[in-house]
Scaffold this active site. Structure first.
Site, short mmCIF file in Angstrom:
data_model
loop_
_atom_site.label_atom_id
_atom_site.label_comp_id
_atom_site.label_asym_id
_atom_site.label_seq_id
_atom_site.Cartn_x
_atom_site.Cartn_y
_atom_site.Cartn_z
N ARG A 207 -3.02 9.89 16.53
CA ARG A 207 -2.23 8.76 17.03
C ARG A 207 -2.00 8.88 18.53
NH1 ARG A 207 3.61 6.59 14.76
NH2 ARG A 207 4.22 5.50 16.65
N GLU B 59 0.84 -1.20 0.00
CA GLU B 59 0.00 0.00 0.00
C GLU B 59 0.87 1.25 0.00
OE1 GLU B 59 -2.69 0.03 3.27
OE2 GLU B 59 -3.64 -1.87 2.73
N ARG C 2 -1.73 10.33 11.22
CA ARG C 2 -2.55 9.13 11.45
C ARG C 2 -3.85 9.55 12.12
NH1 ARG C 2 -0.50 3.75 12.23
NH2 ARG C 2 -2.29 2.33 12.11
N LYS D 124 7.39 -1.49 6.60
CA LYS D 124 7.47 -0.24 5.84
C LYS D 124 8.80 -0.14 5.11
CE LYS D 124 8.91 2.52 9.85
NZ LYS D 124 8.56 3.62 10.75
N LYS E 232 2.34 4.61 1.25
CA LYS E 232 2.56 5.16 2.60
C LYS E 232 2.55 6.67 2.49
CE LYS E 232 5.37 4.69 6.75
NZ LYS E 232 5.03 6.01 7.23
#
EC number: 6.5.1.1
Length: 579
Positions: A266, A244, A251, A425, A246
Site C-alpha cells: 500500500r 465481500e 494490501r 467497511k 474483509k
C-alpha cells in the site's frame, strides 16, 4: 542549475511556516529548471533518488556518514561524534566543518553521485560508498554539504510532503493553482513524482488528460468509507450491492508484464522478494500477458480436521514475520500465506479504472484461476441488508476482520487514492460499540517508569490536518503494548528523534513530550469516545477547541501506511458528529 541554489532554497523552506509561501517558493524554483533537472529535483525535494516503488535506500547509516565526514574535512571521527552529540544532526556537523566558499556542483552532479552511492554494492561497497560520499562533500560549500548529508541519510526534514510539491507543479507548469486537484488525481495513478513533473513540464495542464495506469508502476489504493450501522449501508448503497470478506492482512498490488511479476505494498514499496510463493503461483494461474490485480495477503492455511478441509486465518502480527530481506525460505514455512484478489485494474493493454465494479469483478473471475495460494475474495450479491448482516456474522466466526460492501452502480469506478463512496467497511469493533479504529502518527514519547523504564511510557499521537498539511495531536497512548511491540516501536522511532517540535507538527505547551519524533511511524489505536479538549490541537480553530480520543489502546504498528495515509482531522470530526 547549481546545487547551491537548491540548498539555499531548502534552507529557506526549513524556516518558512506558511503553506502558501512554501508552495510559492517551490513553484518559482521549478519554473527555472530545464530538462532532467525537473525530474531530479522532484525526487530531491522528497529526500529521495527515485519513486517509492524503487529501492532508493543509499545504504549509509550514521557510522559510515561519520567516517565520510571525518575524511572529507580532515578531522577525527571522535570530533565528528562529539559535534553530532551536541547538534543532533550530521548535516549541521558538515556545515560547521566545511570551509569551502565556492562550488561548481550542479543539481545533476549531486543527483548522479547519490545514484552512484545507491547502486554501489558487493564486496568492498562500504568503503567505496564512503569514498564517493567524502569526495562530494569536499567539493561542497557549507550549505551544500549540510543538505547532501541529509539527503544521503534520508533525513531532509523540510517538514512537508508531496502535496505541497503537487500544488507547486500546478502553478509552475500550468500557470494556475486551480489545476492542483487534477494533478493530485494524476499522482494517484502516476505515482512516480519525477516522471509526473517531467510530463507536466512538457505538456502543461493537458497532461492530466492522458496520464494512465501502467503495469510495473503501482497506483494508490482505493479505500473504503466508514458507516455507523447496517441501516446506514442501505441508505448509502441503493439497490443491489456486493458484500465481500474483509481480510486482516497486507494490501498488495500484483503487476504482471509477460514473465515479469512484481508485488507492491500500500505504501507502493516493492515487496516481491518477501512473497516468492505468490509470484510463483501468479505465473502459473494468471494466463494474461499484462495484468494488474488488487488484493490482500493474509497469514493463512487450509487444514484438515475430522475429515473436513477448513480455512485458518492467522492474526496480522503473524504476517509481519514475512517483512524481511533474509531467511525468506525459513519464514515462508513458518508463516504460510495466501493472497485474496478482489479487483482488477489493467488487462492486456486496457486500463480498467473507469470500468464499473461489476464489469471489473467479472473480468477478475475470468482471468484468475484459484489455487491454494491464489484466491478470490468471497462475496455475496444481494439487495437485503439482513443477508449482509448474516454474511458479516459468518466472516467474524471465521476469524476475519469484517466486510466491505461495494456499490454495483454503473459509475462504480476504481477511484485510486480516494476513500470512495462506492466502498463501505464494517468491522467487528463497530458492532462491539467501538465505532472506529484510528490510524495515528507518533509525534512524541514520554519516559516510561517501572517495568517500562528505559522505554517509552506513552506515545503522543496526531492526525493529519489536510488543509494545512500539518499533524495535530489527538491523544496519548499508553496501553495495549506487549514487550515485543515496545521493542519494535523503540527501534522504529530511534531514526526519527529530533531536538525540537518537528516542522509541520502542532503541540500544545501542556502536552509537550519528553522526546520529539518527526512524523514517520503510524500505529493503529482503538478508542471509546471523541471529546472536545483544550489540551490537544486536532481540529482547533478560532471558534473551535481541539479534539481528543479517550481511553486509547494500541492495536498494532501500521507498517503499510505513511504519515500522510493517517486519519484526518475531518474524519475524526465526522465521527464525533456522527456524520
Amino acid at each position: 542549475m547549481r546545487f547551491k541554489e537548491l540548498a539555499e532554497l531548502f534552507e529557506e523552506l526549513e524556516k518558512t511556516t506558511s503553506h502558501r509561501e512554501i508552495v510559492r517558493k517551490i513553484s518559482e524554483f521549478f519554473k527555472n529548471l530545464r530538462g532532467d533537472e525537473v525530474k531530479d529535483s522532484a525526487y530531491l525535494f522528497l529526500g529521495s533518488t527515485g519513486p517509492a516503488f524503487e529501492n532508493t535506500t543509499l545504504g549509509i547509516k550514521d557510522m559510515l556518514a561519520i567516517r565520510a565526514i571525518a575524511g572529507a574535512y580532515g578531522v577525527t571521527r571522535e570530533d565528528v561524534r562529539k559535534r553530532y552529540a551536541r547538534t543532533g544532526d550530521l548535516g549541521d556537523v558538515a556545515f560547521e566543518l566545511s570551509k569551502k566558499r565556492e562550488s561548481s556542483l550542479t543539481i545533476e552532479d549531486v543527483f548522479q553521485r547519490l545514484l552512484q552511492i545507491r547502486e554501489t554494492s558487493g564486496k568492498g561497497s562500504q568503503e567505496e560508498k564512503t569514498a564517493l560520499f567524502s569526495d562530494i562533500l569536499q567539493k561542497a560549500t557549507p550549505e551544500e554539504g549540510k543538505y547532501i548529508v541529509r539527503l544521503v541519510l534520508g533525513r531532509l526534514r523540510l517538514g512537508f510532503g508531496d502535496q505541497f510539491l503537487l500544488e507547486a507543479f500546478a502553478i509552475a507548469f500550468t500557470g494556475d493553482k486551480k489545476h492542483a486537484a487534477k494533478i493530485k488525481e494524476s499522482y494517484s495513478v502516476c505515482t512516480d513524482i519525477g516522471e509526473l513533473a517531467k510530463i507536466l513540464a512538457e505538456n502543461g495542464a493537458r497532461a492530466t488528460g492522458f496520464i494512465s495506469i501502467k503495469p510495473g508502476r503501482p497506483v494508490k489504493s482505493m479505500l473504503s468509507q466508514r458507516v455507523e450501522s447496517f441501516e446506514e449501508l442501505e441508505k448509502r448503497v441503493k439497490g443491489k450491492k456486493a458484500a465481500e470478506e474483509k481480510y486482516d492482512g497486507e494490501r498488495v498490488q500484483v503487476h504482471k508484464t509477460g514473465e515479469g511479476i512484481k508485488a507492491f505494498s500500500r505504501r507502493l514499496e516493492d515487496i516481491t522478494s518477501q512473497y516468492p510463493e505468490i509470484i510463483e503461483d501468479v505465473r502459473k494461474t494468471v494466463p494474461a500477458n499484462e495484468i494488474v490485480l488488487d488484493g490482500e495477503i493474509v497469514a493463512y492455511a487450509e487444514l484438515e480436521r475430522n475429515g473436513n478441509r477448513i480455512e485458518e486465518f492467522y492474526p496480522f502480527q503473524n504476517l509481519m514475520q514475512r517483512r524481511r530481506k533474509y531467511e525468506i525460505e525459513n519464514y515462508r514455512k513458518k508463516c504460510p500465506v495466501a493472497v485474496f484478489f478482489f479487483d482488477i485494474l489493467y488487462l492486456n493493454g486496457e486500463p480498467l479504472l473507469k470500468r464499473p465494479y461489476p464489469e471489473r469483478r467479472a473480468l477478475l473471475e475470468m482471468n484468475v484461476v484459484e489455487s491454494g495460494i491464489i484466491r478470490l475474495s468471497k462475496r455475496i450479491v444481494t439487495e437485503s441488508v439482513e443477508e449482509i448482516e448474516d454474511f458479516f456474522n459468518e466472516t467474524i466466526e471465521k476469524g476475519l476482520e469484517g466486510i466491505v460492501v461495494k456499490s454495483m452502480s454503473s459509475n462504480s469506478y476504481y477511484e485510486a487514492g480516494k476513500r470512495s463512496w462506492f466502498w463501505f467497511k464494517w468491522k467487528q469493533e463497530y458492532s462491539e460499540g467501538m465505532r472506529e479504529t484510528f490510524d495515528l502518527v507518533v509525534v512524541g514519547s514520554y519516559y516510561g517508569r517501572g517495568r517500562r523504564k528505559g522505554s517509552f511510557g506513552a506515545l503522543l499521537c496526531a492526525v493529519l490536518n489536510k488543509e494545512g498539511q500539518r499533524f495535530e495531536t489527538l491523544t496519548k497512548v499508553g496501553t495495549g503494548f506487549t514487550e515485543a511491540d515496545a521493542e519494535e516501536i523503540n527501534r522504529l522511532l530511534s531514526d526519527h528523534i529530533v531536538s525540537e517540535i518537528p516542522k509541520g507538527v502542532s503541540i500544545k505547551k501542556g502536552m509537550l513530550p519528553d522526546i520529539f519524533i518527526e512524523p514517520a511511524v503510524v500505529i493503529e489505536v482503538l478508542g471509546s469516545e471523541i471529546t472536545n479538549s483544550p489540551g490537544h490541537t486536532a481540529g482547533e480553530g478560532e471558534e473551535e477547541t481541539g479534539l481528543a480520543l479517550r481511553f486509547p489502546r494500541f492495536l498494532r504498528i501500521r507498517h503499510d501506511k505513511t504519515p500522510y495515509d493517517a486519519m484526518t482531522v475531518k474524519e475524526v470530526r465526522d465521527l464525533k458528529d456522527g456524520t
